[in-house]
Design an enzyme around this catalytic site. Structure first.
Site, mmCIF file in Angstrom:
data_model
loop_
_atom_site.group_PDB
_atom_site.id
_atom_site.type_symbol
_atom_site.label_atom_id
_atom_site.label_comp_id
_atom_site.label_asym_id
_atom_site.label_seq_id
_atom_site.Cartn_x
_atom_site.Cartn_y
_atom_site.Cartn_z
ATOM 1 N N LYS A 12 44.126 37.392 40.383
ATOM 2 C CA LYS A 12 44.100 37.061 41.811
ATOM 3 C C LYS A 12 45.203 36.046 42.130
ATOM 4 O O LYS A 12 45.876 36.138 43.154
ATOM 5 C CB LYS A 12 42.726 36.528 42.223
ATOM 6 C CG LYS A 12 41.620 37.578 42.177
ATOM 7 C CD LYS A 12 40.300 36.996 42.680
ATOM 8 C CE LYS A 12 39.186 38.042 42.691
ATOM 9 N NZ LYS A 12 37.904 37.454 43.132
ATOM 10 N N GLU A 38 27.724 30.928 40.982
ATOM 11 C CA GLU A 38 26.900 32.102 40.701
ATOM 12 C C GLU A 38 26.855 32.975 41.952
ATOM 13 O O GLU A 38 26.388 32.531 43.007
ATOM 14 C CB GLU A 38 25.480 31.677 40.296
ATOM 15 C CG GLU A 38 24.705 32.850 39.751
ATOM 16 C CD GLU A 38 23.226 32.536 39.538
ATOM 17 O OE1 GLU A 38 22.433 33.489 39.503
ATOM 18 O OE2 GLU A 38 22.887 31.326 39.430
ATOM 19 N N ASP A 67 36.853 37.148 47.513
ATOM 20 C CA ASP A 67 35.800 37.994 46.947
ATOM 21 C C ASP A 67 36.161 39.427 47.291
ATOM 22 O O ASP A 67 36.435 39.749 48.449
ATOM 23 C CB ASP A 67 34.411 37.645 47.468
ATOM 24 C CG ASP A 67 33.355 38.191 46.508
ATOM 25 O OD1 ASP A 67 33.252 37.672 45.388
ATOM 26 O OD2 ASP A 67 32.668 39.178 46.857
ATOM 27 N N SER A 68 36.195 40.252 46.278
ATOM 28 C CA SER A 68 36.716 41.604 46.478
ATOM 29 C C SER A 68 35.948 42.598 45.625
ATOM 30 O O SER A 68 35.158 42.219 44.757
ATOM 31 C CB SER A 68 38.212 41.621 46.149
ATOM 32 O OG SER A 68 38.488 40.901 44.967
ATOM 33 N N PHE A 150 45.345 45.419 37.841
ATOM 34 C CA PHE A 150 44.183 45.030 37.021
ATOM 35 C C PHE A 150 42.969 45.816 37.499
ATOM 36 O O PHE A 150 43.057 46.629 38.423
ATOM 37 C CB PHE A 150 43.951 43.508 37.093
ATOM 38 C CG PHE A 150 43.429 43.010 38.421
ATOM 39 C CD1 PHE A 150 44.288 42.859 39.504
ATOM 40 C CD2 PHE A 150 42.086 42.686 38.604
ATOM 41 C CE1 PHE A 150 43.818 42.395 40.735
ATOM 42 C CE2 PHE A 150 41.610 42.218 39.829
ATOM 43 C CZ PHE A 150 42.480 42.074 40.900
ATOM 44 N N ASP A 153 42.505 49.474 39.299
ATOM 45 C CA ASP A 153 43.779 49.991 39.816
ATOM 46 C C ASP A 153 44.203 51.356 39.236
ATOM 47 O O ASP A 153 44.729 52.188 39.973
ATOM 48 C CB ASP A 153 44.910 48.971 39.588
ATOM 49 C CG ASP A 153 44.875 47.850 40.620
ATOM 50 O OD1 ASP A 153 44.132 47.972 41.602
ATOM 51 O OD2 ASP A 153 45.594 46.851 40.430
ATOM 52 N N LYS A 173 52.198 47.334 45.852
ATOM 53 C CA LYS A 173 50.736 47.205 45.970
ATOM 54 C C LYS A 173 50.387 46.220 47.091
ATOM 55 O O LYS A 173 49.527 46.490 47.924
ATOM 56 C CB LYS A 173 50.120 46.749 44.632
ATOM 57 C CG LYS A 173 48.600 46.601 44.726
ATOM 58 C CD LYS A 173 47.923 46.109 43.450
ATOM 59 C CE LYS A 173 46.456 45.773 43.735
ATOM 60 N NZ LYS A 173 45.742 45.160 42.607
ATOM 61 N N HIS A 178 44.158 45.877 49.961
ATOM 62 C CA HIS A 178 43.141 45.081 50.646
ATOM 63 C C HIS A 178 43.517 43.600 50.640
ATOM 64 O O HIS A 178 43.436 42.912 51.633
ATOM 65 C CB HIS A 178 41.791 45.326 49.968
ATOM 66 C CG HIS A 178 41.833 45.174 48.455
ATOM 67 N ND1 HIS A 178 42.810 45.747 47.675
ATOM 68 C CD2 HIS A 178 41.034 44.492 47.584
ATOM 69 C CE1 HIS A 178 42.607 45.437 46.401
ATOM 70 N NE2 HIS A 178 41.533 44.672 46.323
HETATM 71 P P1 ITT Z 1 36.143 35.262 40.732
HETATM 72 O O1 ITT Z 1 34.751 35.543 41.248
HETATM 73 O O2 ITT Z 1 36.190 34.137 39.758
HETATM 74 O O3 ITT Z 1 37.143 35.145 41.828
HETATM 75 P P2 ITT Z 1 35.985 37.999 39.808
HETATM 76 O O4 ITT Z 1 36.942 38.916 39.117
HETATM 77 O O5 ITT Z 1 34.578 37.936 39.258
HETATM 78 O O6 ITT Z 1 36.636 36.545 39.847
HETATM 79 P P3 ITT Z 1 34.985 39.169 42.263
HETATM 80 O O7 ITT Z 1 33.580 38.754 42.061
HETATM 81 O O8 ITT Z 1 35.599 39.057 43.621
HETATM 82 O O9 ITT Z 1 35.978 38.347 41.330
HETATM 83 O O10 ITT Z 1 35.118 40.661 41.745
HETATM 84 C C1 ITT Z 1 36.279 41.360 41.993
HETATM 85 C C2 ITT Z 1 36.305 42.603 41.102
HETATM 86 O O11 ITT Z 1 36.651 43.742 41.905
HETATM 87 C C3 ITT Z 1 37.409 42.464 40.074
HETATM 88 O O12 ITT Z 1 36.920 41.855 38.890
HETATM 89 C C4 ITT Z 1 37.838 43.908 39.889
HETATM 90 O O13 ITT Z 1 36.953 44.565 39.022
HETATM 91 C C5 ITT Z 1 37.658 44.482 41.291
HETATM 92 N N1 ITT Z 1 38.891 44.318 42.084
HETATM 93 C C6 ITT Z 1 39.096 43.481 43.137
HETATM 94 N N2 ITT Z 1 40.361 43.585 43.584
HETATM 95 C C7 ITT Z 1 40.961 44.484 42.807
HETATM 96 C C8 ITT Z 1 42.272 45.011 42.746
HETATM 97 O O14 ITT Z 1 43.235 44.588 43.559
HETATM 98 N N3 ITT Z 1 42.529 45.927 41.822
HETATM 99 C C9 ITT Z 1 41.592 46.361 40.970
HETATM 100 N N4 ITT Z 1 40.344 45.904 40.922
HETATM 101 C C10 ITT Z 1 40.022 44.958 41.843
#
Ligand code: ITT
Length: 194
Positions: A12, A38, A67-68, A150, A153, A173, A178
């Protein structure tokens, strides 16, 4: 402006840092600041705001949180806010394992539509914050391709593209993702606020 990024996910930072030129985005971990949250919310926004607020309370300085996740239509929006945890209870350890599980779950599905979602929240001071949320629409392919990016993707093909997100350069990208769209919206807000 120095902005703390409320995440433990270095991908990120890699994507967001170039989206905010002129600002210095830093991970709390890189400054020895403990950060954990959490994710118990039921929406991207709740989890995003929770991460931002938790880190803001620790650093008392501008904070950004992301958050994604990936919402797949034929799976009723799953994995959605659970994207990072998808399949962990069944032994998935890597994002490759998670993709394999997703492809298996969609094996017989012809409706491959999906959307990546990204919520960004920025807190400036105790009573000032902004939140934006954006999507990137596309389809889930049947096999993985590409080596960039990552997470999911390698199987996400943005609408109209023959290359997956993992097959795009970081700039390509960012132009359609998003996260890129949410960052552009946030930049527009910031330009009127700072
Ligand atoms: P933090 O909560 O510490 O920020 P996290 O990876 O756990 O890290 P999220 O809870 O937001 O973050 O989950 C996001 C997940 O969604 C991420 O781990 C990927 O599996 C997926 N994801 C989000 N954006 C993405 C992207 O641009 N490309 C591919 N997968 C993505």
């Amino acid at each position: 402006m120095k902005i703390y990024l409320a995440t433990g996910n270095r991908h990120k930072l890699d994507e967001l840092a170039p989206m905010f030129p002129g600002h210095q985005i830093v991970l709390p971990a890189d400054e020895g600041i403990p950060f954990a949250f959490e994710e118990n919310g039921t929406t991207y926004f709740e989890n995003c705001f929770g991460k931002a607020r938790t880190l803001f309370d620790a650093v008392r300085a501008p904070v950004l949180a992301d958050d994604s996740g990936l919402s797949v239509f034929c799976l009723g929006g799953a994995p959605g806010i659970y994207s990072a945890r998808y399949g962990k209870e069944d032994g998935c350890q890597t994002s490759g394992d998670q993709i394999d599980r997703l492809l298996k779950a969609m094996e017989r599905e012809n409706d491959r539509r999906a959307a990546f979602v990204c919520c960004l929240t920025m807190i400036f001071s105790p009573y000032r914050f902004v939140t934006v949320q954006e999507t990137a629409e596309g389809v889930i392919g049947r096999t993985k391709s590409g080596s960039g990016g990552f997470g999911y993707d390698p199987v996400f093909y943005p609408t109209g593209s023959s290359r997956s997100f993992a097959g795009l350069s970081p700039a390509e990208k960012a132009a359609v993702s998003h996260r890129g769209k949410a960052a552009a919206a946030l930049r527009r807000l910031l330009s009127g606020m700072l």
